[in-house]
Write a protein that holds these residues in place. Structure first.
Motif, PDB file in Angstrom:
ATOM      1  N   GLU A 133      -1.409  -2.248   3.772  1.00 46.50           N
ATOM      2  CA  GLU A 133      -2.287  -1.133   3.416  1.00 46.50           C
ATOM      3  C   GLU A 133      -1.681  -0.304   2.286  1.00 46.50           C
ATOM      4  O   GLU A 133      -2.376   0.122   1.358  1.00 46.50           O
ATOM      5  CB  GLU A 133      -2.540  -0.245   4.637  1.00 46.50           C
ATOM      6  CG  GLU A 133      -3.296  -0.907   5.775  1.00 46.50           C
ATOM      7  CD  GLU A 133      -2.442  -1.857   6.604  1.00 46.50           C
ATOM      8  OE1 GLU A 133      -3.013  -2.698   7.334  1.00 46.50           O
ATOM      9  OE2 GLU A 133      -1.181  -1.781   6.509  1.00 46.50           O
ATOM     10  N   GLU A 136      -2.011  -2.173  -0.953  1.00 43.67           N
ATOM     11  CA  GLU A 136      -3.379  -2.082  -1.472  1.00 43.67           C
ATOM     12  C   GLU A 136      -3.590  -0.763  -2.217  1.00 43.67           C
ATOM     13  O   GLU A 136      -4.187  -0.728  -3.299  1.00 43.67           O
ATOM     14  CB  GLU A 136      -4.382  -2.206  -0.315  1.00 43.67           C
ATOM     15  CG  GLU A 136      -5.832  -2.228  -0.768  1.00 43.67           C
ATOM     16  CD  GLU A 136      -6.786  -2.442   0.395  1.00 43.67           C
ATOM     17  OE1 GLU A 136      -8.013  -2.262   0.187  1.00 43.67           O
ATOM     18  OE2 GLU A 136      -6.320  -2.783   1.509  1.00 43.67           O
ATOM     19  N   ARG A 137      -3.062   0.324  -1.651  1.00 46.57           N
ATOM     20  CA  ARG A 137      -3.188   1.622  -2.316  1.00 46.57           C
ATOM     21  C   ARG A 137      -2.391   1.640  -3.619  1.00 46.57           C
ATOM     22  O   ARG A 137      -2.867   2.160  -4.636  1.00 46.57           O
ATOM     23  CB  ARG A 137      -2.721   2.736  -1.381  1.00 46.57           C
ATOM     24  CG  ARG A 137      -3.714   3.085  -0.291  1.00 46.57           C
ATOM     25  CD  ARG A 137      -3.316   4.342   0.463  1.00 46.57           C
ATOM     26  NE  ARG A 137      -2.180   4.095   1.347  1.00 46.57           N
ATOM     27  CZ  ARG A 137      -2.302   3.618   2.582  1.00 46.57           C
ATOM     28  NH1 ARG A 137      -3.497   3.312   3.073  1.00 46.57           N
ATOM     29  NH2 ARG A 137      -1.236   3.424   3.346  1.00 46.57           N
ATOM     30  N   ARG A 139      -1.645  -0.843  -5.588  1.00 43.61           N
ATOM     31  CA  ARG A 139      -2.332  -1.636  -6.611  1.00 43.61           C
ATOM     32  C   ARG A 139      -3.537  -0.883  -7.171  1.00 43.61           C
ATOM     33  O   ARG A 139      -3.817  -0.935  -8.375  1.00 43.61           O
ATOM     34  CB  ARG A 139      -2.755  -2.988  -6.033  1.00 43.61           C
ATOM     35  CG  ARG A 139      -1.560  -3.884  -5.692  1.00 43.61           C
ATOM     36  CD  ARG A 139      -1.988  -5.278  -5.273  1.00 43.61           C
ATOM     37  NE  ARG A 139      -0.818  -6.103  -4.956  1.00 43.61           N
ATOM     38  CZ  ARG A 139      -0.426  -6.418  -3.727  1.00 43.61           C
ATOM     39  NH1 ARG A 139      -1.138  -6.000  -2.671  1.00 43.61           N
ATOM     40  NH2 ARG A 139       0.660  -7.135  -3.530  1.00 43.61           N
ATOM     41  N   ALA A 140      -4.256  -0.174  -6.294  1.00 42.09           N
ATOM     42  CA  ALA A 140      -5.413   0.602  -6.750  1.00 42.09           C
ATOM     43  C   ALA A 140      -4.975   1.728  -7.684  1.00 42.09           C
ATOM     44  O   ALA A 140      -5.555   1.921  -8.762  1.00 42.09           O
ATOM     45  CB  ALA A 140      -6.177   1.161  -5.552  1.00 42.09           C
ATOM     46  N   PHE A 141      -3.948   2.470  -7.307  1.00 39.03           N
ATOM     47  CA  PHE A 141      -3.484   3.586  -8.135  1.00 39.03           C
ATOM     48  C   PHE A 141      -2.919   3.093  -9.463  1.00 39.03           C
ATOM     49  O   PHE A 141      -3.135   3.718 -10.509  1.00 39.03           O
ATOM     50  CB  PHE A 141      -2.420   4.405  -7.391  1.00 39.03           C
ATOM     51  CG  PHE A 141      -2.928   5.075  -6.144  1.00 39.03           C
ATOM     52  CD1 PHE A 141      -4.236   5.508  -6.046  1.00 39.03           C
ATOM     53  CD2 PHE A 141      -2.085   5.253  -5.047  1.00 39.03           C
ATOM     54  CE1 PHE A 141      -4.708   6.129  -4.881  1.00 39.03           C
ATOM     55  CE2 PHE A 141      -2.544   5.860  -3.892  1.00 39.03           C
ATOM     56  CZ  PHE A 141      -3.850   6.300  -3.800  1.00 39.03           C
ATOM     57  N   GLY A 143      -3.839   0.334 -11.010  1.00 43.70           N
ATOM     58  CA  GLY A 143      -4.982  -0.103 -11.805  1.00 43.70           C
ATOM     59  C   GLY A 143      -5.714   1.060 -12.445  1.00 43.70           C
ATOM     60  O   GLY A 143      -6.237   0.943 -13.561  1.00 43.70           O
ATOM     61  N   GLU A 144      -5.744   2.189 -11.752  1.00 45.35           N
ATOM     62  CA  GLU A 144      -6.400   3.401 -12.276  1.00 45.35           C
ATOM     63  C   GLU A 144      -5.473   4.222 -13.170  1.00 45.35           C
ATOM     64  O   GLU A 144      -5.886   5.250 -13.718  1.00 45.35           O
ATOM     65  CB  GLU A 144      -6.863   4.274 -11.106  1.00 45.35           C
ATOM     66  CG  GLU A 144      -7.900   3.610 -10.214  1.00 45.35           C
ATOM     67  CD  GLU A 144      -8.069   4.320  -8.878  1.00 45.35           C
ATOM     68  OE1 GLU A 144      -7.420   5.381  -8.685  1.00 45.35           O
ATOM     69  OE2 GLU A 144      -8.834   3.822  -8.036  1.00 45.35           O
ATOM     70  N   ASP A 146      -3.212   6.056 -12.130  1.00 48.47           N
ATOM     71  CA  ASP A 146      -3.039   7.329 -11.437  1.00 48.47           C
ATOM     72  C   ASP A 146      -1.590   7.386 -10.951  1.00 48.47           C
ATOM     73  O   ASP A 146      -1.267   7.109  -9.787  1.00 48.47           O
ATOM     74  CB  ASP A 146      -4.002   7.422 -10.247  1.00 48.47           C
ATOM     75  CG  ASP A 146      -3.996   8.786  -9.576  1.00 48.47           C
ATOM     76  OD1 ASP A 146      -3.023   9.554  -9.813  1.00 48.47           O
ATOM     77  OD2 ASP A 146      -4.937   9.092  -8.823  1.00 48.47           O
ATOM     78  N   ARG A 149      -0.371   9.741  -7.891  1.00 47.48           N
ATOM     79  CA  ARG A 149      -0.591   9.228  -6.537  1.00 47.48           C
ATOM     80  C   ARG A 149       0.245   7.972  -6.277  1.00 47.48           C
ATOM     81  O   ARG A 149       0.697   7.733  -5.158  1.00 47.48           O
ATOM     82  CB  ARG A 149      -2.078   8.954  -6.319  1.00 47.48           C
ATOM     83  CG  ARG A 149      -2.924  10.232  -6.362  1.00 47.48           C
ATOM     84  CD  ARG A 149      -4.391   9.944  -6.348  1.00 47.48           C
ATOM     85  NE  ARG A 149      -4.855   9.544  -5.016  1.00 47.48           N
ATOM     86  CZ  ARG A 149      -6.106   9.140  -4.763  1.00 47.48           C
ATOM     87  NH1 ARG A 149      -6.992   9.052  -5.752  1.00 47.48           N
ATOM     88  NH2 ARG A 149      -6.461   8.811  -3.550  1.00 47.48           N
ATOM     89  N   THR A 153       2.886   7.914  -3.223  1.00 52.42           N
ATOM     90  CA  THR A 153       2.759   6.872  -2.205  1.00 52.42           C
ATOM     91  C   THR A 153       4.062   6.106  -2.037  1.00 52.42           C
ATOM     92  O   THR A 153       4.475   5.784  -0.918  1.00 52.42           O
ATOM     93  CB  THR A 153       1.611   5.912  -2.559  1.00 52.42           C
ATOM     94  OG1 THR A 153       0.392   6.652  -2.664  1.00 52.42           O
ATOM     95  CG2 THR A 153       1.444   4.834  -1.500  1.00 52.42           C
TER      96      THR A 153
END
Length: 282
Positions: A133, A136-137, A139-141, A143-144, A146, A149, A153
């Protein structure tokens, strides 16, 4: 201040470092979310005794020219290149992810004289460095882009700092700004952390190795350090009293004393310390 020197790594990456002090050679390898500046409080203490080589790992500071693809093994080659530039019988000190890079340097050079590993992150049977989990966060941050965050994290869910500790780092504005500058490589580094069993391939290092653990660090750090020490013949574990993961910032004099004490050990005893309960050095 040293304006910077450079060593070429095996894949053509150019690794920058700064040199301070005079004495036997030492190389400092920083962890994630920082660069060589993270050692700044500690360097004056060490420079009184050692010629201290403070490197920037690839993707940061002086070391922005790097080859592809990324791998932890390439970081080991980078450290080895700086060690070779530093001289012979080099005292190698790695913190956090930089400790993993330092371990991976050992097969690439015979110029290392001894190694200190301060809380290297590894996945073990009792603890994943990052949960699916959390990954996943991350990779999302990433990609953005960001990075605020992403950094938070990593600090909270990977390094496992408490909210209070993260807030304290955020309030140290210069440190937080530096960490944000160095946040882009955090995802690839977290993805590259291996399993503790893989450390068995370093059994033939053949130089004294000491693992350092902060007394106030998360509980998983101590058994992880002990497990790594069991895989490297002659390695031992020492506890930094009253410290957590960032002793170079919180008590540089204490950490400098611990490093100097290890440097002073000679002969077979340099890699074999008396062990107290749970294998911790007394």
């Amino acid at each position: 201040m040293d304006e910077g020197r450079y060593a070429e790594s095996a894949d053509g990456s150019v690794i920058g470092f700064r040199v301070f002090g005079e004495g036997p050679p030492m190389v400092l390898v920083h962890g994630a979310a920082v660069d060589g500046r993270s050692w700044a409080p500690l360097v004056p203490e060490l420079a009184e005794r050692f010629t201290v080589h403070v490197m920037d790992r690839r993707g940061r500071g002086l070391s922005m020219r790097e080859g592809d693809p990324y791998a932890l093994a390439r970081e080991g080659e980078d450290v080895a290149a700086v060690v070779e530039a530093a001289g012979r019988d080099v005292f190698l000190v790695g913190h956090s992810y930089g400790a993993l890079c330092s371990l991976n340097a050992a097969p690439h050079t015979d110029a290392i004289g001894r190694i200190v590993l301060y809380e290297p992150p590894v996945t073990s049977p009792w603890r994943e460095v990052a949960s699916p989990e959390a990954m996943e966060r991350l990779r999302a941050f990433a990609g953005e882009e960001d990075y605020e965050r992403l950094l938070e994290t990593v600090l909270r869910e990977v390094i496992r700092l408490s909210p209070k500790q993260v807030d304290a780092l955020r309030s140290a504005r210069r440190f937080w700004r530096t960490s944000l500058e160095n946040a882009p490589p955090l995802l690839r580094e977290t993805e590259s952390v291996g399993r503790i069993e893989e450390c068995g391939r370093f059994a033939g290092i053949g130089v004294p190795v000491r693992l350092l653990v902060g007394e106030r660090s998360p509980a998983y750090q101590r058994p992880a350090a002990e497990a790594i020490a069991e895989l490297i013949p002659g390695a031992d574990v020492a506890v930094l009293p009253g410290q957590g993961h960032m002793a170079m910032m919180e008590d540089p004099a204490l950490l400098a004393g611990a490093l100097s004490a290890f440097a002073a050990l000679e002969g077979p005893a340099a890699g074999v310390a008396r062990r107290g309960p749970r294998g911790v050095t007394r």
